[in-house]
Design a protein around this motif. Sequence first.
Motif, PDB file in Angstrom:
ATOM      1  N   SER A  30      -5.410   8.326 -11.149  1.00 25.46           N
ATOM      2  CA  SER A  30      -4.240   8.292 -10.266  1.00 25.46           C
ATOM      3  C   SER A  30      -2.967   7.979 -11.065  1.00 25.46           C
ATOM      4  N   ASP A  31      -3.084   7.132 -12.064  1.00 26.88           N
ATOM      5  CA  ASP A  31      -1.921   6.801 -12.893  1.00 26.88           C
ATOM      6  C   ASP A  31      -1.579   7.949 -13.829  1.00 26.88           C
ATOM      7  N   VAL A  32      -2.550   8.384 -14.645  1.00 25.32           N
ATOM      8  CA  VAL A  32      -2.217   9.322 -15.726  1.00 25.32           C
ATOM      9  C   VAL A  32      -1.966  10.743 -15.214  1.00 25.32           C
TER      10      VAL A  32
ATOM     11  N   ASN B 239       0.816  -1.215   0.000  1.00 23.69           N
ATOM     12  CA  ASN B 239       0.000   0.000   0.000  1.00 23.69           C
ATOM     13  C   ASN B 239       0.858   1.278   0.000  1.00 23.69           C
ATOM     14  N   LYS B 240       1.094   1.806  -1.209  1.00 25.30           N
ATOM     15  CA  LYS B 240       1.956   3.002  -1.322  1.00 25.30           C
ATOM     16  C   LYS B 240       1.268   4.232  -0.762  1.00 25.30           C
ATOM     17  N   VAL B 241      -0.057   4.300  -0.842  1.00 22.23           N
ATOM     18  CA  VAL B 241      -0.770   5.482  -0.323  1.00 22.23           C
ATOM     19  C   VAL B 241      -0.594   5.545   1.194  1.00 22.23           C
TER      20      VAL B 241
ATOM     21  N   TYR C 108       3.335   9.168  -5.050  1.00 21.36           N
ATOM     22  CA  TYR C 108       3.335   8.403  -3.784  1.00 21.36           C
ATOM     23  C   TYR C 108       4.633   7.591  -3.687  1.00 21.36           C
ATOM     24  N   LYS C 109       4.929   6.914  -4.801  1.00 24.87           N
ATOM     25  CA  LYS C 109       6.110   6.041  -4.790  1.00 24.87           C
ATOM     26  C   LYS C 109       7.385   6.869  -4.640  1.00 24.87           C
ATOM     27  N   LEU C 110       7.422   8.023  -5.290  1.00 30.23           N
ATOM     28  CA  LEU C 110       8.641   8.843  -5.211  1.00 30.23           C
ATOM     29  C   LEU C 110       8.873   9.345  -3.791  1.00 30.23           C
TER      30      LEU C 110
ATOM     31  N   LEU D 142      -0.181  10.830  -9.770  1.00 26.29           N
ATOM     32  CA  LEU D 142      -0.243  10.670  -8.315  1.00 26.29           C
ATOM     33  C   LEU D 142       0.399   9.374  -7.848  1.00 26.29           C
ATOM     34  N   ASP D 143       0.083   8.295  -8.567  1.00 20.33           N
ATOM     35  CA  ASP D 143       0.643   6.991  -8.204  1.00 20.33           C
ATOM     36  C   ASP D 143       2.169   7.084  -8.151  1.00 20.33           C
ATOM     37  N   ALA D 144       2.742   7.724  -9.166  1.00 26.05           N
ATOM     38  CA  ALA D 144       4.209   7.864  -9.210  1.00 26.05           C
ATOM     39  C   ALA D 144       4.687   8.765  -8.073  1.00 26.05           C
TER      40      ALA D 144
ATOM     41  N   ARG E 219       9.052  -5.791 -13.537  1.00 26.07           N
ATOM     42  CA  ARG E 219       7.603  -5.583 -13.616  1.00 26.07           C
ATOM     43  C   ARG E 219       7.098  -4.889 -12.354  1.00 26.07           C
ATOM     44  N   GLY E 220       6.384  -3.789 -12.568  1.00 24.93           N
ATOM     45  CA  GLY E 220       5.952  -2.986 -11.432  1.00 24.93           C
ATOM     46  C   GLY E 220       4.552  -3.278 -10.964  1.00 24.93           C
ATOM     47  N   ALA E 221       3.863  -4.178 -11.641  1.00 26.30           N
ATOM     48  CA  ALA E 221       2.484  -4.498 -11.255  1.00 26.30           C
ATOM     49  C   ALA E 221       2.171  -5.901 -11.738  1.00 26.30           C
ATOM     50  N   GLY E 222       0.934  -6.336 -11.437  1.00 26.61           N
ATOM     51  CA  GLY E 222       0.522  -7.676 -11.851  1.00 26.61           C
ATOM     52  C   GLY E 222       0.532  -8.616 -10.666  1.00 26.61           C
TER      53      GLY E 222
ATOM     54  N   ILE F  29      11.071   5.249 -13.561  1.00 22.62           N
ATOM     55  CA  ILE F  29       9.834   5.020 -14.327  1.00 22.62           C
ATOM     56  C   ILE F  29       9.051   4.081 -13.415  1.00 22.62           C
ATOM     57  N   VAL F  30       8.172   4.657 -12.607  1.00 25.34           N
ATOM     58  CA  VAL F  30       7.573   3.881 -11.521  1.00 25.34           C
ATOM     59  C   VAL F  30       6.081   3.634 -11.744  1.00 25.34           C
ATOM     60  N   ASN F  31       5.590   3.992 -12.915  1.00 28.36           N
ATOM     61  CA  ASN F  31       4.177   3.728 -13.210  1.00 28.36           C
ATOM     62  C   ASN F  31       4.074   3.034 -14.569  1.00 28.36           C
ATOM     63  N   GLY F  32       3.587   1.808 -14.536  1.00 25.37           N
ATOM     64  CA  GLY F  32       3.550   0.998 -15.755  1.00 25.37           C
ATOM     65  C   GLY F  32       2.497   1.475 -16.742  1.00 25.37           C
ATOM     66  N   THR F  33       1.364   1.938 -16.225  1.00 21.37           N
ATOM     67  CA  THR F  33       0.272   2.359 -17.114  1.00 21.37           C
ATOM     68  C   THR F  33       0.729   3.502 -18.018  1.00 21.37           C
ATOM     69  N   THR F  34       1.342   4.509 -17.413  1.00 19.27           N
ATOM     70  CA  THR F  34       1.763   5.664 -18.213  1.00 19.27           C
ATOM     71  C   THR F  34       2.935   5.297 -19.122  1.00 19.27           C
TER      72      THR F  34
HETATM   73  N1  HSE Z   1      -1.122   1.377 -11.260  1.00 17.58           N
HETATM   74  C1  HSE Z   1       0.269   1.137 -11.093  1.00 17.58           C
HETATM   75  C2  HSE Z   1       0.971   1.174 -12.433  1.00 17.58           C
HETATM   76  C3  HSE Z   1       0.596  -0.174 -10.442  1.00 17.58           C
HETATM   77  O1  HSE Z   1       0.341   1.384 -13.478  1.00 17.58           O
HETATM   78  O2  HSE Z   1       2.175   1.001 -12.442  1.00 17.58           O
HETATM   79  C4  HSE Z   1       0.369  -0.177  -8.969  1.00 17.58           C
HETATM   80  O3  HSE Z   1       1.152   0.768  -8.310  1.00 17.58           O
END
Ligand code: HSE
Length: 426
Positions: free
Chosen positions: A196-198, A105-107, A205-207, A201-203, A300-303, A158-163
């Motif tokens: 949150s991805d695009v 849980n990164k949040v 939190y991780k940063l 924000l997700d990135a 791989r950062g997700a899955g 590069i901490v967000n896979g979606t973007t």
């Molecule tokens: N939604 C995130 C991503 C994975 O696209 O990398 C979970 O942190």
Amino acid sequence: MSKIIKIGFLGCGNVGGGVWRLINDFAGDIEHRTGLRFDVRKVLVRNVNKARGIDFPEGVLTDNVEAVLGDPEIDIVLEFLGGEKPACDYLLEALRRGKTVVTANKVAFALHWHELQQAAQESGAGLYYEAAVCGAIPIIHTLNESLQANRISYIYGIVNGTTNYILTRMSREGAEYANVLADAQKLGLAEPDPSSDVEGLDAAYKLSILASLAFHGRVPFENVHVEGITGIKAEDIRCGQELGYTLKLLAIAKRDGLQVETRVHPTFIPDSHPLANVNDAFNAVFLRGHACGDMMFMGRGAGDLPTASAIVSDLVRAASAQKHIYPTFDNTLHPSVALENNTDWQSAFYVRMLAVDKPGVLGHVSQTFARYNVSIRAMQQKHAAADGRVTLVFITHQAGEKAMHQALKALDANFASVESVLRVES
Ligand code: HSE
């Protein structure tokens, strides 16, 4: 004789299912390697009757959180609910009751790390969060332990896979953001609500977690400057490519003395940079330590299984620990000796303008830039638009963030209008 560790799950979606499968399918190897056997006693879910494709033993599923937190036999709680509420309250309660926590849980960490750590230290419970940043990549353990002999000056992630997936396809296909996003959603590679991805924000939190560990001081999430990829145009990716750059959503953390800058934004990097070849949904972290030099971690950062890989490794570490270890920095939001948040960072810039095609326009732009100490490194003039204006693309040398924006504001709109501004790192 193997040691049996009783555990409870909070949540059991995609990642929880992956952990369940990994624990069970890999049980023999784990037991052989570590002498540990994991017994999942309770799994908290919202609906116990929902089909999950997993054959849970009778009585394991529960919709009552107290069945997990209140079970004195459960030593370790694995949390897969994600988000701030109610996950954070459950984590705090588990820790207060002396249960070790393993979470992705990164949040919770970006916002409430100090409370979680305080609760853990008071009860002596462990707090493990490798999966919170970059899924399978063991970057938390690396920063916490393997790079202790280093002063880290920067991290690019590069901490967000979606973007990364979206930008990779935009770069390969010359496609626009909205079309690639819609396709990624259809393929299940972007969330139905991708904000949150695009939006970065997700990135961010991780940063904030990575920077805190790398710089040994709490870097609050609020200090991370965040810009996402929703405004990126195919034309800018193409113009950058022509100049030898690749666009990535970079999470950047730099430290100079007590000055720290943390920012997430679309960034051009030279095609020759190792991160430029991290494509599709892959994650990577590139860092520089004064002793180790440059290093890059990719994976791989997700899955389900990649994330489970990090969680089950944490689980083994937690169950084998003689004594749990916590980050040693003053983990409060307002420590007495704080890292200072630098918001006037230096970077190079990419600027695309539409300009009238007449004498003196380039002179006006370069003189205006010069007034604010912004030096031009490369310039390209491109085809004329329908209204006769031409596209000018500039790459600057390093310039102050504020100075660059003042320079752009000072341009005469009758000569040139600024269409895009992106930062460039090398
Ligand atoms: N939604 C995130 C991503 C994975 O696209 O990398 C979970 O942190």
